[in-house]
Design an enzyme around this catalytic site. Structure first.
Site, short mmCIF file in Angstrom:
data_model
loop_
_atom_site.label_atom_id
_atom_site.label_comp_id
_atom_site.label_asym_id
_atom_site.label_seq_id
_atom_site.Cartn_x
_atom_site.Cartn_y
_atom_site.Cartn_z
CB ALA A 1 61.32 15.38 -18.48
CB ALA A 2 60.87 11.88 -22.89
N GLY B 1 61.58 16.99 -23.58
CA GLY B 1 62.81 17.32 -22.83
C GLY B 1 62.47 19.28 -22.86
CB SER B 2 59.66 21.52 -24.86
OG SER B 2 58.41 20.92 -24.73
CE LYS B 3 54.73 21.16 -20.86
NZ LYS B 3 55.23 20.15 -22.27
CG ASP C 1 55.14 3.63 -13.04
OD1 ASP C 1 54.49 4.67 -13.97
OD2 ASP C 1 54.50 2.72 -13.46
CG ASP D 1 52.87 18.19 -19.64
OD1 ASP D 1 51.70 18.22 -19.58
OD2 ASP D 1 54.16 17.54 -20.42
CB CYS E 1 48.23 18.82 -24.81
SG CYS E 1 49.21 16.62 -24.50
#
Length: 737
Positions: free
Chosen positions: A182-183, A185-187, A239, A265, A318
């Site tokens: 997650a980091a 954290g924008s999503k 993890d 992601d 990405c």
């Protein structure tokens, strides 16, 4: 002194004299050019992607040209807050209008434009660079607005392509969501917004568990999530490739928690980010992709295991490299044996330009050697190159996978970064989790105990699906695992409502040791005075209140949803929780003298307000302006309606509520709820600075940065020392995060 020491000393003296000479040259010639500019060229990169044909024919030059251009800045207006429309209105009719005819250094400033595929015009992109922003007062004002609103949580500065995965996840307020990596954290913030689509529901049924393997980045994640003030977010530190299975209590039985939505992601080589991370030009090679492929596949596999049947998982990177993209998806689909399938999401984001996923690709080593299939790979390369990196050999199997349903976002199509997204739907249990059907009429076999790899996966992660299969008890399905969870951890993780960090024997801890999460017992004497003072509704879920200490005075009270409470109480020995809950009350040092030891916290007021029936002062828009621009305004400075409510009220914490008037369309049209303090002769708001500036901007007032609120009742002698102490205590606690 030895010969070597003398030699070193002479060498150091020589270097110092040379650097002094160079310094003279630099001072005289302005550093003679400064740092060397990074050359945006990488022949191996071009050779690799031209060979793989990832770009449609005839578009290669545009593709490379776009990669060499700087990435436009993009911003997203926080969608779930009721004043999102007001922010959009303010942006379009004030800040963007001022930029329409603006020229800087003889060039017309390009006005920000909405992203065509993002719903309700809540995302915008602009080519304004930081250098240009500093050259004009209007642009500087716009920049200050962006910074301040970002800190308040009303705007997120997020790359355009990064907004796509949460949209395709199609999350709803009742969904249980896992964000595996997650980091920063924008999503995650997008997912929280989706949970709170209806602002009238303070506690949605769903929640977001946001995980990251990096302990320090978890705190960045906490900072991002805290801006939104949700009781439905939990940040954990694991993890992702072996994130533990969690349990929840369902009608007295322990069952395994399966998620409705999973965002996967994964860490990647990041060659789609060349426009903002220009170091990638110099450092790019295929080695990164080859090294990350295994980890990406393990994370995606773990996500698929924890997905509920009928649930949706979004896998994204990405990176433009098929080794990290289609190869991972193809391998996951192949070993799922029909349990997973790619969803067709081509019509879900109208306006988004993308190209279909690849169905054929080759593998290249870092020194440029190509392999078309696993059979071509020499034995000495088998540790670096794995069979899962190649497309399936069987044409029918390959066609049935529908890899063309993957989305590839190319930089030159809509002036973005490069990106890859695949949406997977789970049709049935993963094959290594399936229980064979029981013949009719036969008694049920005794359940196998939950294996250690399920209950404590962090102790030793299965690195491949075959290892996972061998570690799982034969014949345990996803539902079987849910049933057998009752037998695991028979003693339970609840220790009088205390959910502390797990013992070292159970799980190795990294980073800081976290304070425990202690739920307030139902018979705690701390709560009745609070309930009476604020006339809390009987439906208030007091069992969801928690503190972060087992000893001494409880200084802050936090609140979580009942679903997250369930997760916390049943999994303290399985997971490391970094943060959860929203602060709703803070202790005042002299609060006992005001009938209640705890004052309201602005951070959680929107969650708490629906349950409060007392201490509410309804204020007008003029009152809001007075309260936000003056330090301690006297009662007489308020409107007659507000004055009549506050004058007979006892001292202590209050709620200040503004309701918009639909008959006045030019006035602020979103409700405002603020925490305040009713002193001896004045009222004070406890609203953080950036939130205060936000409300003033929404009312059309621009407060210069650094300007303090005007004095009111703060003059000497206006209030007694106790009132001032209470205010100071409240301020210090308000700023304490």
């Amino acid at each position: 002194m030895g010969r070597r020491s003398r030699g070193r000393r002479l060498q150091q003296q020589q270097q110092r004299s040379e650097s002094a000479e160079d310094g003279g040259k630099r001072n005289g010639a302005g550093w003679e050019g400064g740092y060397p500019e990074i050359v945006k060229e990488n022949k191996l990169f071009e050779h690799y992607y031209q060979e793989l044909k990832i770009v449609p024919e005839g578009e290669w030059d545009q593709f490379m040209g776009a990669l060499r251009e700087p990435l436009p800045a993009t911003l997203r207006i926080t969608g779930y807050k009721s004043h999102a429309k007001e922010i959009l209105h303010c942006l379009k009719n004030k800040y963007f209008k001022e930029l329409e005819d603006l020229e800087v250094d003889g060039q017309k400033v390009e006005v920000p434009q909405p992203l065509s595929w993002y719903p309700e015009e809540l995302a915008w992109h602009t080519n304004l660079s930081r250098k240009i922003l500093r050259k004009s007062p209007q642009l500087e004002k716009f920049h200050q607005f962006l910074v301040s609103e970002t800190e308040s949580g009303n705007i997120s500065r997020q790359e355009a392509v990064s907004m796509i995965p949460p949209l395709l996840l199609n999350a709803h307020p009742h969904h249980k969501i896992l964000d595996m990596c997650a980091a920063p954290g924008s999503k995650t913030t997008q997912l929280i917004e989706m949970l709170h689509a209806d602002m009238n529901v303070p506690f949605p049924e769903g929640f977001v568990i946001a995980n990251d393997v990096d302990n320090k980045r978890c705190y960045l994640l906490v900072h991002q999530a805290k801006r939104l003030g949700s009781p439905c977010i939990m940040v954990v530190n694991h993890d992702a490739s072996c994130i533990p299975r969690l349990q929840v209590d369902v009608n007295g039985r322990k069952e395994v928690l399966f998620y409705d939505r999973i965002l996967c992601d994964v860490p990647c080589s990041g060659d789609g980010t060349m426009r903002k991370n220009i170091d990638v030009w110099k450092k790019w090679s295929t080695l990164n992709s080859l090294q990350l492929h295994g980890l990406q596949l393990r994370i995606a596999t773990r996500g698929a295991e924890q997905l509920v049947e009928g649930g949706r998982m979004v896998y994204s990177t990405c990176s433009l490299n098929p080794i990290e993209d289609e190869a991972v998806i193809a391998s996951l689909l192949e070993k799922s044996e029909g349990a997973l399938e790619l969803a067709d999401v081509s019509s879900e984001l109208p306006g988004l330009k993308w190209v279909p996923g690849l169905s054929q690709w080759k593998v290249m080593t870092k020194d440029g050697q190509w392999f078309a299939s696993w059979d071509d790979v020499p034995h000495n390369r088998h540790t670096q190159i794995r069979p899962t990196m190649f497309p399936p050999k069987d044409p029918e199997k390959l066609q049935a996978m529908h890899l063309e349903r993957c989305l590839r976002i190319l930089p030159h199509h809509q002036n973005t970064g490069g990106f890859f997204v695949a949406v997977l739907v789970k049709k049935s249990s993963m094959p290594w989790n399936k229980r064979p059907p029981k013949p009719q009429g036969e008694p049920a076999e005794p359940r196998a105990p939950v294996p250690s790899s399920l209950a404590e996966p962090t102790a030793g992660c299965a690195s491949t699906p075959s290892e996972l299969e061998s570690k799982l008890a034969p014949g345990i399905s996803d539902t079987g695992a849910a049933e057998s969870a009752e037998d695991a951890d028979g003693s339970g993780s609840r220790r009088g409502g205390v959910c502390g960090p797990p013992p070292s024997k159970k799980m190795k801890l990294f980073g800081f040791k976290e304070d425990p999460f202690v739920f307030i017992p139902e018979d705690d004497p701390l709560f009745p005075p609070i309930q009476k003072f604020y006339a809390l509704d009987p439906s208030f879920p007091k069992t969801n209140l928690l503190t972060r200490t087992t000893e001494g005075k409880k200084r802050q009270l936090y609140m979580v949803s009942k679903e997250l409470r369930n997760v916390l109480l049943n999994n303290s020995e399985r997971m490391k929780v970094i943060n959860t809950g929203i602060k709703v009350w803070c202790r005042n040092n002299s609060g006992e003298e005001f009938d209640c030891a705890f004052r309201l916290a602005q951070e959680g007021i929107y969650t708490l307000y629906p349950f409060i029936n007392s201490r509410i002062i309804t204020v007008s828009i003029e009152d809001v302006q007075v309260l936000l621009t003056q330090e301690n305004p006297f009662f007489r400075k308020l409107s007659s309606e507000a004055y009549s409510q506050v004058k007979d009220m006892a001292k202590g914490s209050v709620v200040l509520k503004y309701e918009p008037d639909p008959t006045k369309p030019d006035a602020l049209q979103c409700p405002i709820v603020m925490c305040g303090w009713r002193g001896k002769a004045s009222v004070r708001t406890f609203v953080p600075r950036n939130e205060r500036l936000h409300y003033l901007r929404m009312m059309g007032l621009e407060v210069p940065v650094g300007k303090k609120r005007e004095g009111g009742a703060g003059a000497p002698g206006a209030e007694n020392q106790k009132d001032r102490d209470a205010r100071d205590q409240g301020t210090s606690e308000m700023n304490d995060t």
